[in-house]
Design a protein around this motif. Structure first.
Motif, PDB file in Angstrom:
ATOM      1  N   ASN A  49       0.815  -1.209   0.000  1.00  0.00           N
ATOM      2  CA  ASN A  49       0.000   0.000   0.000  1.00  0.00           C
ATOM      3  C   ASN A  49       0.852   1.263   0.000  1.00  0.00           C
ATOM      4  O   ASN A  49       0.320   2.371   0.012  1.00  0.00           O
ATOM      5  CB  ASN A  49      -0.938   0.019   1.217  1.00  0.00           C
ATOM      6  N   LYS A  50       2.162   1.095  -0.028  1.00  0.00           N
ATOM      7  CA  LYS A  50       3.060   2.254  -0.095  1.00  0.00           C
ATOM      8  C   LYS A  50       2.831   2.972  -1.419  1.00  0.00           C
ATOM      9  O   LYS A  50       2.678   2.323  -2.461  1.00  0.00           O
ATOM     10  CB  LYS A  50       4.511   1.769  -0.014  1.00  0.00           C
ATOM     11  N   PRO A  51       2.802   4.304  -1.420  1.00  0.00           N
ATOM     12  CA  PRO A  51       2.627   5.022  -2.693  1.00  0.00           C
ATOM     13  C   PRO A  51       3.704   4.651  -3.705  1.00  0.00           C
ATOM     14  O   PRO A  51       4.852   4.359  -3.345  1.00  0.00           O
ATOM     15  CB  PRO A  51       2.740   6.496  -2.279  1.00  0.00           C
TER      16      PRO A  51
ATOM     17  N   CYS B  45       1.502  -1.092  -6.223  1.00  0.00           N
ATOM     18  CA  CYS B  45       1.552  -0.174  -5.089  1.00  0.00           C
ATOM     19  C   CYS B  45       0.158   0.276  -4.671  1.00  0.00           C
ATOM     20  O   CYS B  45      -0.841  -0.069  -5.310  1.00  0.00           O
ATOM     21  CB  CYS B  45       2.419   1.036  -5.446  1.00  0.00           C
TER      22      CYS B  45
ATOM     23  N   ASP C 152      -1.298   2.992  -4.945  1.00  0.00           N
ATOM     24  CA  ASP C 152      -2.004   3.866  -5.885  1.00  0.00           C
ATOM     25  C   ASP C 152      -1.924   3.364  -7.325  1.00  0.00           C
ATOM     26  O   ASP C 152      -2.217   4.101  -8.256  1.00  0.00           O
ATOM     27  CB  ASP C 152      -1.477   5.299  -5.781  1.00  0.00           C
TER      28      ASP C 152
END
Length: 218
Positions: free
Chosen positions: A113-115, A137, A139
């Motif tokens: 879920n890290k950008p 990721c 996004d």
């Protein structure tokens, strides 16, 4: 009986990488800007996998009404980007485990879920992780974990049926996403599991104590 697992996806923070020192530093710099004390070691361990929002909420207790969590998150991201890999490291055992997967010709990837812009900055510091078959990721799509779509997207990119791909992560949200995607989910027991977390209740397929334990289920 032969394993039905034909690919593996990994979470990043708290699963492959110990990013807590650098993420906590960024959070502590934001807290200092508002005259709040730094995070405790337990707060850092329990909240790093929940990203900026988790760390800042833990640090502030309750976000003051006059502050905007979105602005605080932007401040965090700015600080973190400046010092993204000062004290971050691979967990012990990750490198040989990934090499073993490569030798088995078992495809593996990263679903975090890290950008994306931070993931792209961080991964080149670790050549082992650049061998990932896919990198999805927070996004990449319009939704993130615990929604199953990013996991299903990663499986599709690897050409693997989702039910034959295991997901390894260190928080309950990871196991919720795996179940929603009808994928076997395994808890990274070496990750950021806080004292009040109960991974035994996360309905995971299993709990791994060490990265090398993954090899025994393949």
């Amino acid at each position: 009986m032969a394993s039905t697992i034909k690919a593996v996806l990994f979470d990043l923070d708290g699963t492959l990488l110990d990013t807590a020192p650098d993420m906590a530093d960024a959070a502590n710099r934001v807290l200092a800007d508002y005259d709040h004390p730094p995070l405790s070691d337990e707060q850092i361990r329990a909240n790093t996998s929940y990203g900026a929002r988790g760390l800042l909420t833990a640090g502030f207790g309750t976000i003051p009404s006059h502050l905007d969590i979105h602005q605080l998150r932007l401040q965090f991201l700015d600080y973190y980007e400046q010092n993204i890999c000062v004290n971050t490291s691979l967990y012990h055992g990750i490198s040989p485990m990934l090499t073993a997967l490569d030798n088995m010709q078992l495809p593996w990837g990263i679903m975090t879920n890290k950008p994306g812009f931070l993931t792209e900055l961080l991964l080149p510091f670790f050549p082992e992780l650049m061998r990932a078959r896919v990198i999805v990721c927070g996004d990449t799509l319009s939704v993130a974990k615990p929604h199953p779509a990013p996991l299903l997207h990663a499986c599709e990119m690897m050409g693997i049926q989702h039910q034959h791909c295991a997901y390894i992560g260190d928080i309950e949200k990871d196991m919720i996403a795996a179940r929603a995607a009808s994928m076997p989910g395994y808890v990274a027991g070496w990750g950021y599991i806080g004292a009040d977390h109960t991974p035994q209740a996360w309905q995971a397929t299993g709990i791994l104590s060490h990265p090398g334990d993954l090899l025994s289920i393949l």
